[in-house]
Design a protein around this motif. Sequence first.
Motif, PDB file in Angstrom:
ATOM      1  N   ASP A 174      88.285  72.221   8.884  1.00  0.00           N
ATOM      2  CA  ASP A 174      87.172  71.278   8.848  1.00  0.00           C
ATOM      3  C   ASP A 174      86.230  71.734   7.745  1.00  0.00           C
ATOM      4  O   ASP A 174      85.584  72.775   7.860  1.00  0.00           O
ATOM      5  CB  ASP A 174      86.448  71.237  10.201  1.00  0.00           C
ATOM      6  N   SER A 189      92.436  78.156  12.963  1.00  0.00           N
ATOM      7  CA  SER A 189      91.418  77.191  12.546  1.00  0.00           C
ATOM      8  C   SER A 189      90.418  77.807  11.582  1.00  0.00           C
ATOM      9  O   SER A 189      90.084  78.995  11.667  1.00  0.00           O
ATOM     10  CB  SER A 189      90.704  76.600  13.757  1.00  0.00           C
ATOM     11  N   VAL A 230      82.102  71.672   8.967  1.00  0.00           N
ATOM     12  CA  VAL A 230      82.265  72.054  10.372  1.00  0.00           C
ATOM     13  C   VAL A 230      80.985  71.901  11.193  1.00  0.00           C
ATOM     14  O   VAL A 230      81.047  71.678  12.402  1.00  0.00           O
ATOM     15  CB  VAL A 230      82.816  73.499  10.458  1.00  0.00           C
ATOM     16  N   GLY A 264      86.689  76.768   9.275  1.00  0.00           N
ATOM     17  CA  GLY A 264      85.564  75.869   9.106  1.00  0.00           C
ATOM     18  C   GLY A 264      84.691  76.295   7.944  1.00  0.00           C
ATOM     19  O   GLY A 264      84.537  77.491   7.675  1.00  0.00           O
ATOM     20  N   GLY A 297      80.600  72.871  14.936  1.00  0.00           N
ATOM     21  CA  GLY A 297      81.957  73.100  15.432  1.00  0.00           C
ATOM     22  C   GLY A 297      82.399  72.213  16.571  1.00  0.00           C
ATOM     23  O   GLY A 297      83.488  72.411  17.114  1.00  0.00           O
ATOM     24  N   ALA A 299      78.253  77.345  15.111  1.00  0.00           N
ATOM     25  CA  ALA A 299      79.696  77.125  15.227  1.00  0.00           C
ATOM     26  C   ALA A 299      80.403  78.388  15.710  1.00  0.00           C
ATOM     27  O   ALA A 299      81.365  78.320  16.487  1.00  0.00           O
ATOM     28  CB  ALA A 299      80.265  76.682  13.887  1.00  0.00           C
ATOM     29  N   SER A 359      87.433  65.975   9.531  1.00  0.00           N
ATOM     30  CA  SER A 359      86.024  66.100   9.138  1.00  0.00           C
ATOM     31  C   SER A 359      85.282  64.814   9.446  1.00  0.00           C
ATOM     32  O   SER A 359      85.818  63.721   9.262  1.00  0.00           O
ATOM     33  CB  SER A 359      85.877  66.395   7.628  1.00  0.00           C
ATOM     34  N   LEU A 380      85.627  70.160  15.584  1.00  0.00           N
ATOM     35  CA  LEU A 380      86.748  71.079  15.408  1.00  0.00           C
ATOM     36  C   LEU A 380      87.258  71.589  16.749  1.00  0.00           C
ATOM     37  O   LEU A 380      88.473  71.588  17.011  1.00  0.00           O
ATOM     38  CB  LEU A 380      86.322  72.251  14.520  1.00  0.00           C
TER      39      LEU A 380
END
Length: 336
Positions: free
Chosen positions: A126, A152, A129, A154, A132, A165, A197, A135
């Motif tokens: 992402d 993952s 992000v 961000g 978060g 996040a 996103s 995500l």
Amino acid sequence: MSQEQAQTLYQTLDQAIGILQTQLETSYLDAFIEVGDDLIDGGQIRVENGRPDTEAVEKLTALYRQIKLNQLDEETIRRGLQLVLLKDVETDAIDANHQLTPDTIGFLVAYLASRVIHRDQLNLLDLTVGTGNLLTTVINQLAESNSVKINSFGVDNDDSMLAAANVVGTLQKHDIQLFHQDALDPLVMPKADLAVSDLPVGYYPLDEHAKQFKTAAQSGHSYVHHLLLEQAVNQLTPGGWGIFLVPSELFTSVEAKGLVEWIQTEAHLQGLLNLPTELFINKAARKAILMLQKKGGNAKQAGQVLLGEFPSFKDSNAVRQFTNQIDNWVAANIQK
């Protein structure tokens, strides 16, 4: 997941945040980050220059003892944290481009991802992000529906958003690698199999920097959401997918021609689904879900692009029929 447990978690966190907000004379978001860091450290409360004071430490300790994160699943924790962040939007008057992606939309992004991604393991990115929430919504839903192992990543240029996040991801037991940078600068994380996103809408102020992108405007400022689409697709593996929230008028702007030319060169436009108008205060703010698949690998242009408009989420039968249509489209057009 228990909505009651999520509400209880929110209420306890909100009390703790209120105490630290007063004690530290800080914003609601910064107090939330402080509380989150305390919980990540096992409930250890950091005291600097006598703040929080002894009485506040005792109150915080009692509240932290009530929070049993190991007894809650990831989605319950996310829902509780989301309620905290929704309050922050009101309390701190958060900028529109940093506000939470609503759950309804987040679930749709996750649902679409679960239909087109068929891997035991994937890298998820992402580029915007924020806190978060989107995500981790996607992570939770993919893990539940596809039993996939997810790495993952961000990116955000706001350190407070990234700190939030980190709290949101860590408290849900997700190991998210976060990068504090301009998302349009060179990226150092591995290539992604899936990018999601909720793209900020507006102009990118650094004209010289924007010129390195094919989607840059011929003159004046470039649309940041165009540049971010290009950056995200560049970061995908061949055949990788990008699922983005974009303005519903994306292809009617004065810069749409350049965007279309770039998409035709680098990706397959597989879907564009308008979201219900009821989700947006005014028509100008309406968004759509754009589905791009990077060329290469076993990717091919769908025989029919997935186009349409999600029905009102108040009409469960219409929503069910529409998702059935999406499932049929995936079965006919997308290779597993």
